[in-house]
Design an enzyme around this catalytic site. Structure first.
Site, mmCIF file in Angstrom:
data_model
loop_
_atom_site.group_PDB
_atom_site.id
_atom_site.type_symbol
_atom_site.label_atom_id
_atom_site.label_comp_id
_atom_site.label_asym_id
_atom_site.label_seq_id
_atom_site.Cartn_x
_atom_site.Cartn_y
_atom_site.Cartn_z
ATOM 1 N N LYS A 610 0.918 -1.182 -0.033
ATOM 2 C CA LYS A 610 -0.037 -0.013 0.020
ATOM 3 C C LYS A 610 0.786 1.118 -0.051
ATOM 4 O O LYS A 610 0.420 2.351 0.646
ATOM 5 C CB LYS A 610 -0.974 -0.060 1.158
ATOM 6 C CG LYS A 610 -1.629 -1.300 1.260
ATOM 7 C CD LYS A 610 -2.473 -1.860 0.111
ATOM 8 C CE LYS A 610 -3.468 -0.702 -0.387
ATOM 9 N NZ LYS A 610 -4.229 -1.135 -1.576
ATOM 10 N N SER A 708 -4.838 2.853 4.850
ATOM 11 C CA SER A 708 -4.970 2.221 3.362
ATOM 12 C C SER A 708 -5.084 0.593 3.276
ATOM 13 O O SER A 708 -6.012 -0.144 2.857
ATOM 14 C CB SER A 708 -3.641 2.541 2.590
ATOM 15 O OG SER A 708 -3.817 2.045 1.388
ATOM 16 N N LYS A 829 -6.919 -0.188 -7.808
ATOM 17 C CA LYS A 829 -5.825 0.661 -7.280
ATOM 18 C C LYS A 829 -6.273 2.026 -7.467
ATOM 19 O O LYS A 829 -7.267 2.180 -8.106
ATOM 20 C CB LYS A 829 -4.648 0.848 -8.308
ATOM 21 C CG LYS A 829 -3.955 -0.808 -8.420
ATOM 22 C CD LYS A 829 -3.287 -1.235 -7.084
ATOM 23 C CE LYS A 829 -2.782 -2.525 -7.160
ATOM 24 N NZ LYS A 829 -2.355 -3.108 -5.876
ATOM 25 N N GLY A 830 -5.905 2.848 -6.401
ATOM 26 C CA GLY A 830 -6.425 4.245 -6.412
ATOM 27 C C GLY A 830 -8.015 4.489 -5.829
ATOM 28 O O GLY A 830 -8.809 5.414 -6.206
ATOM 29 N N ARG A 831 -8.417 3.588 -5.034
ATOM 30 C CA ARG A 831 -9.632 3.455 -4.490
ATOM 31 C C ARG A 831 -9.966 4.823 -3.405
ATOM 32 O O ARG A 831 -9.131 5.352 -2.999
ATOM 33 C CB ARG A 831 -9.899 2.418 -3.505
ATOM 34 C CG ARG A 831 -9.996 1.064 -4.136
ATOM 35 C CD ARG A 831 -10.750 0.055 -3.146
ATOM 36 N NE ARG A 831 -10.608 -1.365 -3.815
ATOM 37 C CZ ARG A 831 -9.609 -2.062 -3.924
ATOM 38 N NH1 ARG A 831 -8.587 -1.820 -2.804
ATOM 39 N NH2 ARG A 831 -9.637 -3.463 -4.029
ATOM 40 N N LYS A 832 -11.137 5.361 -3.677
ATOM 41 C CA LYS A 832 -11.467 6.509 -2.842
ATOM 42 C C LYS A 832 -12.224 5.886 -1.594
ATOM 43 O O LYS A 832 -13.002 5.186 -1.746
ATOM 44 C CB LYS A 832 -12.501 7.357 -3.787
ATOM 45 C CG LYS A 832 -11.986 7.847 -4.924
ATOM 46 C CD LYS A 832 -10.847 8.957 -4.663
ATOM 47 C CE LYS A 832 -10.809 9.777 -5.828
ATOM 48 N NZ LYS A 832 -9.278 9.427 -6.546
ATOM 49 N N TYR A 833 -11.740 6.499 -0.467
ATOM 50 C CA TYR A 833 -12.378 6.017 0.893
ATOM 51 C C TYR A 833 -12.295 7.226 1.715
ATOM 52 O O TYR A 833 -11.552 8.256 1.398
ATOM 53 C CB TYR A 833 -11.688 4.734 1.282
ATOM 54 C CG TYR A 833 -10.325 4.803 1.447
ATOM 55 C CD1 TYR A 833 -9.361 5.535 2.164
ATOM 56 C CD2 TYR A 833 -9.512 3.963 0.389
ATOM 57 C CE1 TYR A 833 -8.156 5.514 2.011
ATOM 58 C CE2 TYR A 833 -8.177 3.974 0.358
ATOM 59 C CZ TYR A 833 -7.503 4.811 1.166
ATOM 60 O OH TYR A 833 -6.164 4.676 1.241
#
Length: 878
Positions: A610, A708, A829-833
């Site tokens: 991560k 992450s 990859k590059g998730r929004k949370y």
């Protein structure tokens, strides 16, 4: 008036004669001081006078020891010290220091070497309430005697408090005082003597392995021996010897027939037990007594049991040119010697390795020997060599290798040779290590092999480093040489003369092999049992010597039972340590020519998870000179070889993930496995197989990395992550459920950046490691890739400014394709949370504060730039 007159007189000019006299006196004083320090070897020795009284002596007549008031000894509590030996050496390259270390290494005792301090700092001796060392060894005992007062008191207090003993050596030279007292001790030394006829004091309490019944007749090596004399009851002789000449020793108060060459200090003088040697370890009895001294002074914590298991393999049965094979008389002698040895080693049995193709290929007399040997088939143990004595690594097809084994098995069945011993040896140890997969599979298929042995793991030399391992269900044991090879068949033609062979047996290398190894498998050959039968000579005399001088209990076991015994003693050796076969010429010679070390990666991206490792993996793959590994069906782009069970599949399995290299020298393979970073096993394993590899790690704020990872687990519907909030995970206490603690560890522990990087630095030089700023990799990837290319030393630099483009939908940089299109990482990859809550961030800022401070120190030491996020964190903690 009188005061004024006195003042005037005092102020008068001093006469020149007086000035010259004072200068002369100062010069003389400086000469004496210089001589004192220049000849520092004499420090600690005080000239002996005539004050030594004549004590009563017991027979045999030896140097005196008179009872004086005893000082009570503090009981030894060995549980308060770590089983570690502190060895003070003169230099890292001194011969005696290396010999001391060699014995400790052969015995598998842990040690630490230090250059003996004169006035320098003493190593830290304690850790909280525990002693760090169970024993102190001084290569030069005068270094101990002449310690400055502070360090001497520190060391002596430690020895008394923790019951730690000291072993020391006194090696005289041409400048040594002939007779002197050891400073601060009621002990006298008489040096530069020639001695003979060494005997062992049967009353010595330190004797364990050493048997004191005999006298070693003849001259002791060298003319620089020191003997010890004392009136104090604390000193007990261990070894004694006579002077070569009949003359008495000057200054010795009693004309003793025997003089003490090794003395034991029982600790009655100052509460510290010591053993002092009057020479180095060149004399074989000194090595034996040194082993006993280590055992005694550590309360047998650093000691092997008395049992020694011995197995004698005879390779190449039926193999050999005419004139070197066994005849009828030789076979009878083999059987008779086996029966003789059984009186000392219960059920001792020679282990015969056969190659059936060469049966009846000698002279008529030798063929008769073959027949007689087979008539004794039930009297010996048997194991398969290869049918045609071919080296297995030359067979690239497993079925062809199996056919060869099947021929040998057919021969065995036809002649009543047992086929169920479960042990085999490959000619020249080919295919055992480095591992030839086809050999292991064929062995199991045809013979059901469970055990083999080799002298090549991890290397042939030095022999004391040989170890065992387990691979593909087969136990591999270390094999030892015994000074006999296929060409050593005549006693008088032994290299260096017969005296060299006898020296190896009688206290030399062969003796030490048995002394220092609980299990010894010896390699011999058929030719050693014909002609002068040096094999029989060697082991008969070895057993006789061991029984004469030691209390060792010699035993034997069949190979499979012996292997189980070995790994019962050394369970930590089961896991192999794969090494680069091209770093050892012998290994390369017995490694398949179809394999090449150029197939190994030269770069590892080690993580942590991560932090952007997959993005870096993608960017590197865009370079024309860089090639990544093939994807794994189980772990996708990561091989995960060095940190888990995949490692036991061997290096052939690992190499299959990389292309066969072209003829160009520009091929540069790399792999990325993000869980290598915090693995305790990976650094050592990587360094063994890829010692010249480049290592890249990417660091982001450890708090962000932890968050992450938590979100990553939630995205994969991990039940623990779904049940608990991030705050609950990171603040869970010791009483929390095990699965919650496991998730907490995976969130927090990889963020101990300095701890993990230091582990890698224990195996790699700082210039092999590049630490990247994960924040910059995300925002300025082209600039970061310039740094990476310089680090790798690629010749064809790529301009990533022209090949990367920012994708606003994804929120990160992607590969720019023809036509303005982009190739980005997958949906995972590059998730929004959601942003991390303030309480969690505050907790993690405090949690990682010390770790981040240590990281900044480490990066400064490595000469690496501090990541932007780290500078921000350090500023916020001020």
């Amino acid at each position: 008036m009188s005061l004024s007159l006195k003042t005037r007189r005092f102020g008068r000019p001093v006469r020149p004669q007086l000035v010259l006299l004072l200068l002369f006196a100062l010069c003389l004083l400086s000469v004496f001081i210089s001589a004192y320090y220049l000849y520092g070897w004499k420090r600690g020795l005080e000239p002996s006078g005539s004050e030594a009284q004549s004590p009563d002596c017991d027979e045999p007549k030896i140097s005196p020891s008179r009872l004086l008031p005893m000082k009570p000894l503090k009981p030894v509590d060995s549980s308060r010290t770590d089983p570690l030996v502190l060895v003070f050496v003169e230099s890292l390259y001194s011969q005696l220091g290396q010999e001391i270390v060699a014995i400790l290494e052969s015995s598998r005792f842990k040690y630490r070497t230090e250059i003996a301090p004169g006035k320098g700092d003493m190593p830290t001796l304690t850790d909280k309430d525990r002693g760090r060392f169970a024993l102190i060894v001084y290569e030069n005992i005068l270094k101990y005697v002449n310690l400055d007062a502070w360090n001497r008191e520190l060391l002596d207090k430690y020895c008394v408090e923790y019951g730690v003993g000291i072993i020391g050596f006194f090696k005289a030279n041409e400048n040594s005082l002939l007779s002197a007292q050891l400073k601060g001790f009621p002990l006298y030394l008489h040096s530069n003597l020639g001695l003979k006829d060494c005997s062992i004091n049967p009353k010595s309490p330190l004797l364990y392995i050493t048997r004191p019944n005999q006298v070693e007749k003849g001259d002791l090596p060298g003319e620089d021996w020191t003997v010890f004399q004392s009136n104090h009851s604390t000193y007990e002789p261990v070894l004694l010897a006579k002077t070569k000449s009949a003359e008495s020793i000057p200054h010795l108060s009693v004309d003793a027939a025997l003089h003490t060459t090794v003395v034991q200090d029982l600790g009655l003088h100052d509460g510290i037990q010591r053993v002092l040697f009057g020479n180095n370890l060149n004399f074989w009895l000194h090595k034996l007594v040194f082993v006993d001294a280590v055992s005694f002074l550590t309360g047998k914590r650093l000691s092997l049991p008395l049992n020694r298991y011995v197995l004698v393999d005879i390779d190449d049965i039926f193999v050999g040119k005419e004139g070197t094979r066994m005849k009828v008389e030789d076979v009878k002698a083999l059987y008779d010697t086996q029966m003789e040895l059984r009186t000392h080693i219960p059920n001792f049995t020679f282990n015969l390795g056969f190659s059936g193709k060469f049966f009846h290929t000698g002279t008529d007399a030798e063929d008769e020997g073959d027949d007689l040997l087979l008539s004794y088939v039930k009297q010996f143990w048997w194991f398969p060599h290869m049918w045609s004595h071919m080296q297995p690594h030359l067979f690239h097809n497993q079925s062809v290798l199996a056919e060869q084994m099947a021929l040998n098995r057919k021969f065995a069945v036809e002649h009543g040779i047992p086929t169920d011993m479960g042990y085999a040896v490959a000619p020249h140890h080919s295919g055992v290590y480095p591992v030839h997969v086809q050999l292991y599979e064929a062995w199991k298929q045809i013979w059901g092999i469970k055990v083999t042995s080799t002298e090549e793991y991890p290397h042939l030399k030095p022999a004391r480093y040989r170890r065992g391992f387990v691979h593909n269900g087969i136990m591999v044991l270390p094999r030892q040489t015994c000074g006999l090879f296929t060409h050593t068949i005549f006693y008088n033609e032994y290299p260096g003369g017969p005296v060299e062979l006898d020296k190896i047996i009688n206290g030399g290398e062969l003796f030490l092999t048995v002394l220092l190894n609980p299990i010894s498998i010896f390699m011999t050959h058929l030719s050693n049992y014909g002609n002068d039968r040096l094999g029989l000579y060697t082991f008969k005399h070895l057993v006789q010597f061991l029984n004469t001088w030691t209390n060792l209990k010699l035993e034997t076991l069949p190979p499979v039972q012996l292997a189980h015994k070995y790994f019962q003693i050394f369970p930590e050796e089961k896991d192999p340590l794969w090494q680069d076969p091209c770093e050892d010429k012998r290994h390369k010679d017995i490694w398949s020519k179809e394999k090449t070390c150029d197939r190994f990666p030269k770069l590892l991206i080690i993580g942590p998870q991560k932090t952007g490792t997959t993005a870096l993996y993608l960017f590197l793959g865009m370079h024309s000179d860089l090639s990544s590994n093939y994807p794994s069906s189980e772990t996708f782009e990561e091989i995960q070889f060095f940190n888990g069970q995949n490692y036991h599949k061997g290096i052939d399995w690992f190499m299959e993930f990389f292309p066969i290299p072209s003829n160009t020298t520009s091929d540069f393979y790399f792999e990325k496995s993000a869980n290598y970073f915090d693995s305790e096993l990976a650094p050592r394993r990587v360094a063994a197989l890829l010692p010249k590899a480049k290592i890249i790690t990417i660091l982001i704020n450890p708090a962000d990395r932890a968050y992450s990872w938590y979100q990553h687990q939630r995205a994969h519907d991990d039940p623990v992550a779904m049940k608990y909030t991030f705050q609950e995970v990171i603040t869970a206490g010791p009483e929390a459920p095990q699965r919650l603690r496991a998730l907490q560890n995976r969130c927090l522990v990889p963020g101990w950046y300095s701890t993990h990087i230091e582990r890698w630095m224990n195996h790699f030089h700082a210039n092999q490691i590049l630490v990247l700023d994960g924040k910059l990799l995300r925002t300025e990837p082209a600039n970061v890739m310039e740094t990476v290319q310089k680090f790798l030393g690629v010749t064809n630099a790529m301009d990533y400014h022209k090949t990367l483009a920012f994708d606003p939908k994804k929120g990160f940089w992607c590969q720019l394709l023809d036509g303005g299109r982009t190739k980005c990482l997958g949906k995972s990859k590059g998730r929004k949370y959601p942003d991390m809550d303030s309480d969690s961030r505050s907790f993690l800022m405090d949690y990682y504060r010390d770790h981040n401070i240590e990281l900044s120190k480490l990066l400064y030491k490595m000469g690496q730039t501090l990541p932007t996020w780290l500078r921000e964190e350090l500023q916020s903690t001020r």
